[in-house]
Design a protein around this motif. Structure first.
Motif, PDB file in Angstrom:
ATOM      1  N   PHE A  40       0.813  -1.210  -0.303  1.00  0.00           N
ATOM      2  CA  PHE A  40       0.137  -0.030  -0.010  1.00  0.00           C
ATOM      3  C   PHE A  40       0.554   1.043   0.202  1.00  0.00           C
ATOM      4  CE2 PHE A  40      -2.755   2.677   2.668  1.00  0.00           C
ATOM      5  CZ  PHE A  40      -3.437   3.562   1.277  1.00  0.00           C
ATOM      6  N   LEU A  41       1.766   1.332   1.200  1.00  0.00           N
ATOM      7  CA  LEU A  41       3.026   2.908   1.096  1.00  0.00           C
ATOM      8  C   LEU A  41       4.336   2.024   1.309  1.00  0.00           C
ATOM      9  CD1 LEU A  41       0.310   5.220   3.398  1.00  0.00           C
ATOM     10  CD2 LEU A  41       0.935   5.044   0.904  1.00  0.00           C
ATOM     11  N   SER A  42       4.896   3.165   0.698  1.00  0.00           N
ATOM     12  CA  SER A  42       6.420   2.995   1.469  1.00  0.00           C
ATOM     13  C   SER A  42       6.956   3.975   1.541  1.00  0.00           C
ATOM     14  CB  SER A  42       7.225   1.952   0.409  1.00  0.00           C
ATOM     15  OG  SER A  42       8.041   1.846   0.514  1.00  0.00           O
ATOM     16  N   PHE A  43       8.015   4.760   2.901  1.00  0.00           N
ATOM     17  CA  PHE A  43       8.150   5.616   3.608  1.00  0.00           C
ATOM     18  C   PHE A  43       9.595   5.745   3.667  1.00  0.00           C
ATOM     19  CE2 PHE A  43       3.784   6.009   4.843  1.00  0.00           C
ATOM     20  CZ  PHE A  43       2.792   7.606   3.519  1.00  0.00           C
ATOM     21  N   SER A  44      10.416   6.273   3.352  1.00  0.00           N
ATOM     22  CA  SER A  44      12.104   6.507   3.358  1.00  0.00           C
ATOM     23  C   SER A  44      11.918   7.048   4.526  1.00  0.00           C
ATOM     24  CB  SER A  44      12.277   7.512   3.006  1.00  0.00           C
ATOM     25  OG  SER A  44      12.009   8.807   3.103  1.00  0.00           O
ATOM     26  N   PHE A  45      13.301   6.996   6.084  1.00  0.00           N
ATOM     27  CA  PHE A  45      13.381   7.189   7.293  1.00  0.00           C
ATOM     28  C   PHE A  45      13.257   8.837   7.318  1.00  0.00           C
ATOM     29  CE2 PHE A  45      16.192   9.704  10.171  1.00  0.00           C
ATOM     30  CZ  PHE A  45      15.921   8.606  11.452  1.00  0.00           C
ATOM     31  N   GLU A  46      13.213   9.586   6.173  1.00  0.00           N
ATOM     32  CA  GLU A  46      12.933  11.281   6.029  1.00  0.00           C
ATOM     33  C   GLU A  46      11.456  11.148   6.793  1.00  0.00           C
ATOM     34  OE1 GLU A  46      14.626   9.994   4.131  1.00  0.00           O
ATOM     35  OE2 GLU A  46      17.092  10.533   5.080  1.00  0.00           O
ATOM     36  N   GLU A  47      10.394  10.544   5.658  1.00  0.00           N
ATOM     37  CA  GLU A  47       9.888  10.987   5.405  1.00  0.00           C
ATOM     38  C   GLU A  47       8.659  10.492   6.837  1.00  0.00           C
ATOM     39  OE1 GLU A  47       8.639  10.229   0.482  1.00  0.00           O
ATOM     40  OE2 GLU A  47       9.447   8.714   1.534  1.00  0.00           O
ATOM     41  N   SER A  48       8.963   9.309   7.300  1.00  0.00           N
ATOM     42  CA  SER A  48       8.418   8.659   8.624  1.00  0.00           C
ATOM     43  C   SER A  48       8.740   9.679   9.755  1.00  0.00           C
ATOM     44  CB  SER A  48       9.121   7.269   8.670  1.00  0.00           C
ATOM     45  OG  SER A  48       8.833   6.041   7.767  1.00  0.00           O
ATOM     46  N   GLN A  49       9.842   9.751   9.857  1.00  0.00           N
ATOM     47  CA  GLN A  49      10.764  10.875  10.303  1.00  0.00           C
ATOM     48  C   GLN A  49       9.551  12.016  10.652  1.00  0.00           C
ATOM     49  OE1 GLN A  49      12.387  10.325  13.361  1.00  0.00           O
ATOM     50  NE2 GLN A  49      12.108   8.636  12.896  1.00  0.00           N
ATOM     51  N   ALA A  50       9.242  12.931   9.428  1.00  0.00           N
ATOM     52  CA  ALA A  50       8.388  14.067   9.276  1.00  0.00           C
ATOM     53  C   ALA A  50       6.550  13.599   9.401  1.00  0.00           C
ATOM     54  CB  ALA A  50       8.365  14.566   7.806  1.00  0.00           C
ATOM     55  N   GLY A  51       6.744  12.578   9.550  1.00  0.00           N
ATOM     56  CA  GLY A  51       5.219  11.942  10.158  1.00  0.00           C
ATOM     57  C   GLY A  51       4.352  11.631   9.038  1.00  0.00           C
ATOM     58  N   SER A  52       4.735  10.903   7.887  1.00  0.00           N
ATOM     59  CA  SER A  52       4.539  10.646   7.106  1.00  0.00           C
ATOM     60  C   SER A  52       3.756   8.942   7.182  1.00  0.00           C
ATOM     61  CB  SER A  52       5.205  10.463   5.902  1.00  0.00           C
ATOM     62  OG  SER A  52       4.974  11.476   4.840  1.00  0.00           O
ATOM     63  N   ALA A  53       2.349   8.723   7.507  1.00  0.00           N
ATOM     64  CA  ALA A  53       1.742   7.205   7.842  1.00  0.00           C
ATOM     65  C   ALA A  53      -0.115   7.623   7.623  1.00  0.00           C
ATOM     66  CB  ALA A  53       1.393   7.173   9.102  1.00  0.00           C
ATOM     67  N   PRO A  54      -0.310   6.131   6.873  1.00  0.00           N
ATOM     68  CA  PRO A  54      -1.642   6.255   7.595  1.00  0.00           C
ATOM     69  C   PRO A  54      -2.133   6.237   8.793  1.00  0.00           C
ATOM     70  CG  PRO A  54      -1.393   3.943   7.249  1.00  0.00           C
ATOM     71  CD  PRO A  54       0.298   4.669   6.855  1.00  0.00           C
ATOM     72  N   LEU A  55      -3.329   6.912   8.817  1.00  0.00           N
ATOM     73  CA  LEU A  55      -3.872   7.604  10.430  1.00  0.00           C
ATOM     74  C   LEU A  55      -4.969   6.254  10.417  1.00  0.00           C
ATOM     75  CD1 LEU A  55      -3.997  11.049  10.118  1.00  0.00           C
ATOM     76  CD2 LEU A  55      -2.989  10.078  10.816  1.00  0.00           C
ATOM     77  N   GLY A  56      -6.028   6.172   9.853  1.00  0.00           N
ATOM     78  CA  GLY A  56      -7.211   5.495   9.831  1.00  0.00           C
ATOM     79  C   GLY A  56      -8.889   5.860   9.211  1.00  0.00           C
ATOM     80  N   PHE A  57      -9.544   5.191   9.198  1.00  0.00           N
ATOM     81  CA  PHE A  57     -11.033   4.976   8.635  1.00  0.00           C
ATOM     82  C   PHE A  57     -11.774   6.029   9.451  1.00  0.00           C
ATOM     83  CE2 PHE A  57      -9.053   1.473   6.877  1.00  0.00           C
ATOM     84  CZ  PHE A  57      -9.275   1.317   5.908  1.00  0.00           C
ATOM     85  N   ASP A  58     -12.753   7.140   8.175  1.00  0.00           N
ATOM     86  CA  ASP A  58     -14.288   7.859   8.996  1.00  0.00           C
ATOM     87  C   ASP A  58     -14.982   6.485   9.272  1.00  0.00           C
ATOM     88  OD1 ASP A  58     -15.158   6.364   6.949  1.00  0.00           O
ATOM     89  OD2 ASP A  58     -15.611   8.442   5.634  1.00  0.00           O
ATOM     90  N   ARG A  59     -16.206   6.910  10.197  1.00  0.00           N
ATOM     91  CA  ARG A  59     -16.823   6.101  10.917  1.00  0.00           C
ATOM     92  C   ARG A  59     -17.928   5.749  10.262  1.00  0.00           C
ATOM     93  NH1 ARG A  59     -19.191  11.288  13.974  1.00  0.00           N
ATOM     94  NH2 ARG A  59     -17.286  11.432  15.242  1.00  0.00           N
TER      95      ARG A  59
END
Length: 221
Positions: A40-59
């Motif tokens: 689904f997603l892939s992030f470098s170390f720099e991107e991960s440290q900057a906060g890139s990530a999936p969060l959650g689904f809506d209700r």
């Protein structure tokens, strides 16, 4: 190392995260009803440290929210339509929900049942809140009246998100912690962190913007 990132209401594992040797993170997705996992997603170390990530689904599980570094290294709030996630892989199209003007972007409050972001906080020289869930507008307006000349931050909430733990703070007062009741729209003070400071006149902090030799902004206070 593999960690669980999101479980739906039926306790089915939906997202898995694996840390890569370079410190980055990769995510694989398996929606309810699907048998296999897919990238689904892939992030470098720099991107991960900057906060890139999936969060959650809506209700309604219509959208999956996440933070992505799209421009100038600043995280933006995006969302993927769950219907699209059924068939796409790492090239899933997303919709831009909010792009900060400058500074960092974080999640102040999430839905306790889905992890979908409800309130964002954008911080540069000053901090400001961005309301994603419009049902919370009245609560934030009432909290602003309660805080008066202070800022406030929602520290945590209960499982129904009807009771909030709120911090009131400023540069000239000791921080306070309050309980906010969303049903009655009122607050109850718990304690001041250091009440002895309140008898002194404290100096105000000033935000300044510096420039590094390479031209980059250095927000400071």
């Amino acid at each position: 190392m593999v960690s669980v990132d999101w479980i739906d209401g039926d306790w089915q594992l939906v997202l898995r995260k694996r840390m890569q040797p370079d410190g980055g993170n990769t995510y694989v997705l398996r929606l309810p009803g699907q048998k296999g996992w897919k990238p689904f997603l892939s992030f470098s170390f720099e991107e991960s440290q900057a906060g890139s990530a999936p969060l959650g689904f809506d209700r309604n599980a219509t959208w999956l929210y996440g933070l992505l570094n799209i421009k100038d290294g600043l995280p933006c709030l995006v969302r993927w339509r769950t219907e699209d996630l059924q068939s796409c892989k790492e090239d899933c199209p997303y919709e831009l929900v909010y792009q900060p003007e400058s500074g960092t972007l974080g999640v102040e409050l999430s839905d306790p049942k889905t992890d979908a972001p409800q309130i964002l906080i954008e911080t540069d020289l000053l901090s400001r809140k961005i309301i994603i869930d419009q049902e919370l507008v009245n609560d934030l307006s009432a909290l602003k009246q309660l805080a008066k000349d202070r800022e406030f931050y929602i520290v945590n909430d209960d499982v129904d998100s009807m009771t909030w733990l709120v911090s009131l703070y400023s540069d000239t007062h000791s921080p306070q912690y309050w309980i906010w009741n969303r049903n009655h729209k009122n607050g109850q003070k718990l304690f001041s962190v250091n009440p002895s400071l309140d008898k002194y006149k404290l100096s105000s902090m000033e935000s300044i913007e510096l420039r590094a030799r390479d031209g980059l902004r250095l927000p400071s206070c």
